[in-house]
Design a protein around this motif. Structure first.
Motif, PDB file in Angstrom:
ATOM      1  N   CYS A   8       0.838  -1.284  -0.081  1.00  7.63           N
ATOM      2  CA  CYS A   8      -0.039   0.062  -0.039  1.00  7.63           C
ATOM      3  C   CYS A   8       0.710   1.111  -0.102  1.00  7.63           C
ATOM      4  O   CYS A   8       0.139   2.248  -0.054  1.00  7.63           O
ATOM      5  CB  CYS A   8      -0.882  -0.115   1.193  1.00  7.63           C
ATOM      6  N   MET A   9       2.139   1.085  -0.024  1.00  9.22           N
ATOM      7  CA  MET A   9       3.350   2.213  -0.172  1.00  9.22           C
ATOM      8  C   MET A   9       2.923   3.051   1.213  1.00  9.22           C
ATOM      9  O   MET A   9       3.272   4.369   1.286  1.00  9.22           O
ATOM     10  CB  MET A   9       2.908   2.984  -1.325  1.00  9.22           C
ATOM     11  N   SER A  10       2.425   2.610   2.460  1.00  8.75           N
ATOM     12  CA  SER A  10       2.405   3.363   3.550  1.00  8.75           C
ATOM     13  C   SER A  10       3.948   3.281   4.505  1.00  8.75           C
ATOM     14  O   SER A  10       4.284   2.320   4.130  1.00  8.75           O
ATOM     15  CB  SER A  10       1.277   2.891   4.460  1.00  8.75           C
ATOM     16  N   PRO A  11       4.310   4.212   5.056  1.00  8.91           N
ATOM     17  CA  PRO A  11       5.496   4.219   5.644  1.00  8.91           C
ATOM     18  C   PRO A  11       5.246   3.017   6.840  1.00  8.91           C
ATOM     19  O   PRO A  11       4.396   2.850   7.353  1.00  8.91           O
ATOM     20  CB  PRO A  11       5.535   5.360   6.577  1.00  8.91           C
ATOM     21  N   VAL A  12       6.536   2.246   6.839  1.00  9.33           N
ATOM     22  CA  VAL A  12       6.524   1.320   7.964  1.00  9.33           C
ATOM     23  C   VAL A  12       7.907   1.076   8.720  1.00  9.33           C
ATOM     24  O   VAL A  12       8.682   1.894   8.146  1.00  9.33           O
ATOM     25  CB  VAL A  12       6.389  -0.163   7.095  1.00  9.33           C
ATOM     26  N   GLN A  13       7.668   0.433   9.738  1.00  7.97           N
ATOM     27  CA  GLN A  13       9.047   0.241  10.478  1.00  7.97           C
ATOM     28  C   GLN A  13       9.476  -1.281  10.674  1.00  7.97           C
ATOM     29  O   GLN A  13       8.428  -2.145  10.690  1.00  7.97           O
ATOM     30  CB  GLN A  13       8.570   0.589  12.208  1.00  7.97           C
ATOM     31  N   PRO A  14      10.696  -1.261  10.413  1.00  7.52           N
ATOM     32  CA  PRO A  14      11.358  -2.770  10.617  1.00  7.52           C
ATOM     33  C   PRO A  14      10.876  -3.661  11.829  1.00  7.52           C
ATOM     34  O   PRO A  14      10.686  -3.143  12.812  1.00  7.52           O
ATOM     35  CB  PRO A  14      12.597  -2.681  10.670  1.00  7.52           C
ATOM     36  N   GLY A  15      10.610  -4.875  11.324  1.00  9.07           N
ATOM     37  CA  GLY A  15       9.978  -5.918  12.511  1.00  9.07           C
ATOM     38  C   GLY A  15       8.603  -5.612  12.767  1.00  9.07           C
ATOM     39  O   GLY A  15       7.840  -6.616  13.629  1.00  9.07           O
ATOM     40  N   ALA A  20      -0.974   0.497   8.184  1.00  6.44           N
ATOM     41  CA  ALA A  20      -2.020   0.827   7.219  1.00  6.44           C
ATOM     42  C   ALA A  20      -2.959  -0.425   6.766  1.00  6.44           C
ATOM     43  O   ALA A  20      -4.177  -0.523   6.675  1.00  6.44           O
ATOM     44  CB  ALA A  20      -1.592   1.626   6.099  1.00  6.44           C
ATOM     45  N   CYS A  21      -2.329  -1.356   6.207  1.00  4.11           N
ATOM     46  CA  CYS A  21      -3.013  -2.567   5.517  1.00  4.11           C
ATOM     47  C   CYS A  21      -2.969  -3.539   6.544  1.00  4.11           C
ATOM     48  O   CYS A  21      -3.401  -4.627   6.118  1.00  4.11           O
ATOM     49  CB  CYS A  21      -2.710  -2.698   4.316  1.00  4.11           C
ATOM     50  N   GLY A  22      -1.957  -3.660   7.440  1.00  5.27           N
ATOM     51  CA  GLY A  22      -1.644  -4.889   8.371  1.00  5.27           C
ATOM     52  C   GLY A  22      -1.127  -6.043   7.819  1.00  5.27           C
ATOM     53  O   GLY A  22      -0.858  -7.026   8.440  1.00  5.27           O
ATOM     54  N   ARG A  23      -0.631  -5.691   6.496  1.00  9.99           N
ATOM     55  CA  ARG A  23       0.257  -7.049   6.107  1.00  9.99           C
ATOM     56  C   ARG A  23       1.737  -7.179   6.362  1.00  9.99           C
ATOM     57  O   ARG A  23       2.321  -6.190   6.888  1.00  9.99           O
ATOM     58  CB  ARG A  23       0.108  -7.020   4.762  1.00  9.99           C
ATOM     59  N   ASP A  24       2.161  -8.458   6.191  1.00 12.25           N
ATOM     60  CA  ASP A  24       3.647  -8.530   6.585  1.00 12.25           C
ATOM     61  C   ASP A  24       4.338  -8.138   5.354  1.00 12.25           C
ATOM     62  O   ASP A  24       4.714  -8.845   4.560  1.00 12.25           O
ATOM     63  CB  ASP A  24       3.970 -10.023   6.894  1.00 12.25           C
ATOM     64  N   TRP A  25       5.038  -7.119   5.268  1.00 12.02           N
ATOM     65  CA  TRP A  25       5.501  -6.282   4.363  1.00 12.02           C
ATOM     66  C   TRP A  25       6.927  -6.952   4.073  1.00 12.02           C
ATOM     67  O   TRP A  25       7.598  -7.249   2.806  1.00 12.02           O
ATOM     68  CB  TRP A  25       5.560  -4.913   4.321  1.00 12.02           C
ATOM     69  N   GLU A  26       7.398  -7.147   5.153  1.00 10.31           N
ATOM     70  CA  GLU A  26       9.135  -8.102   5.123  1.00 10.31           C
ATOM     71  C   GLU A  26       9.064  -9.205   4.497  1.00 10.31           C
ATOM     72  O   GLU A  26       9.765  -9.586   4.029  1.00 10.31           O
ATOM     73  CB  GLU A  26       9.562  -8.056   6.676  1.00 10.31           C
ATOM     74  N   GLY A  27       7.807  -9.824   4.487  1.00 13.51           N
ATOM     75  CA  GLY A  27       7.811 -11.305   3.743  1.00 13.51           C
ATOM     76  C   GLY A  27       7.557 -11.293   2.329  1.00 13.51           C
ATOM     77  O   GLY A  27       7.332 -12.396   1.926  1.00 13.51           O
ATOM     78  N   TYR A  28       7.284  -9.981   1.834  1.00  8.43           N
ATOM     79  CA  TYR A  28       7.282 -10.067   0.198  1.00  8.43           C
ATOM     80  C   TYR A  28       8.154 -10.574  -0.455  1.00  8.43           C
ATOM     81  O   TYR A  28       9.304  -9.946  -0.404  1.00  8.43           O
ATOM     82  CB  TYR A  28       6.587  -8.560  -0.005  1.00  8.43           C
ATOM     83  N   GLN A  29       7.928 -11.289  -1.386  1.00  8.96           N
ATOM     84  CA  GLN A  29       8.869 -11.808  -2.333  1.00  8.96           C
ATOM     85  C   GLN A  29       8.689 -11.439  -3.944  1.00  8.96           C
ATOM     86  O   GLN A  29       7.272 -11.877  -4.203  1.00  8.96           O
ATOM     87  CB  GLN A  29       9.091 -13.390  -2.245  1.00  8.96           C
ATOM     88  N   SER A  30       9.392 -10.603  -4.487  1.00  7.35           N
ATOM     89  CA  SER A  30       9.278 -10.245  -5.765  1.00  7.35           C
ATOM     90  C   SER A  30       9.714 -11.383  -6.712  1.00  7.35           C
ATOM     91  O   SER A  30      10.609 -12.093  -6.345  1.00  7.35           O
ATOM     92  CB  SER A  30       9.743  -9.160  -6.246  1.00  7.35           C
ATOM     93  N   ALA A  31       8.996 -11.288  -8.125  1.00  8.78           N
ATOM     94  CA  ALA A  31       9.683 -12.470  -9.122  1.00  8.78           C
ATOM     95  C   ALA A  31      10.868 -11.788  -9.369  1.00  8.78           C
ATOM     96  O   ALA A  31      11.220 -10.541  -9.320  1.00  8.78           O
ATOM     97  CB  ALA A  31       8.547 -12.292 -10.288  1.00  8.78           C
TER      98      ALA A  31
END
Length: 208
Positions: A8-15, A20-31
């Motif tokens: 969602c491109m909202s600011p996030v903090q490590p860990g 904003a969206c509640g998703r685990d952004w650190e677990g995202y894997q791009s192709a």
């Protein structure tokens, strides 16, 4: 540079999950053929996740660091002409397809330069910028909050009447008229490519 959630491109903090969206952004894997989230174009446009891709391009979520707004970024990436990326992210044309790669890349840029000159206009999603980097071309498009016409129709209990459809889609028809007057053909007009922004008019997107 501030970290942002690739979803969602909202600011996030490590860990921590995205606030904003509640998703685990650190677990995202791009192709492997996508630019990784956090990639920066011209020190201004920050990329998030890939939203979709077709034969000639990949569309990413993005953020304009200067204007502090969410955007969409479309990258020229012709799968039949491209042999992947260099370690630095530059596109590498297939051997023997270099000329066609270059000429179709120029066509892509010319198309989006023309669209940038036409927009903002009634019924057309706005092209904000066109830039060259990584041996390819990027088109920066506005990112509207709202829903596609497909989603809107799925929420309705009945079909639109002809009068309702005309009222809703009149701006899009006016936008298509402008495209045709400029010698451009969309070739992808469908409910998935018609956006209904919040408190706005219907807009056609999905240029290609």
């Amino acid at each position: 540079m501030e970290r942002r959630c690739p979803y969602c491109m909202s600011p996030v903090q490590p860990g921590s999950p995205c606030p904003a969206c509640g998703r685990d952004w650190e677990g995202y894997q791009s192709a492997s053929h996508h630019l990784p989230p956090g990639s920066l174009l011209q020190e201004r446009y920050q990329l998030g996740r890939a939203l979709g891709e077709g034969g000639f391009g990949i569309t990413y979520a993005g953020y304009d660091l200067n204007m502090e707004t969410r955007i969409a970024i479309k990258e020229y990436f012709p799968v039949t002409l491209c042999n992947g990326r260099s370690p630095e992210g530059a596109l590498m044309p297939k051997e023997g397809r270099e000329v066609l790669f270059k000429t179709s890349r120029m066509d892509f840029k010319d198309l989006y330069d023309d669209l940038r000159g036409l927009t903002p206009a009634t019924g057309l999603s706005q092209i904000l910028d066109v830039l060259e980097e990584n041996n390819t071309v990027y088109a920066v498009e506005e990112s509207e909050k709202g829903m596609t016409l497909t989603h809107y129709l799925s929420l309705r209990s009945r079909n639109l009447t002809p009068a309702e459809a005309r009222t809703l889609l009149q701006p899009v028809m006016e936008g298509v008229t402008l495209l045709h007057k400029a010698g451009l053909i969309h070739r992808g007009i469908c409910p998935d490519n018609i956006l209904l922004p919040i408190d706005g008019i219907a807009r056609l997107t999905g240029y290609g």
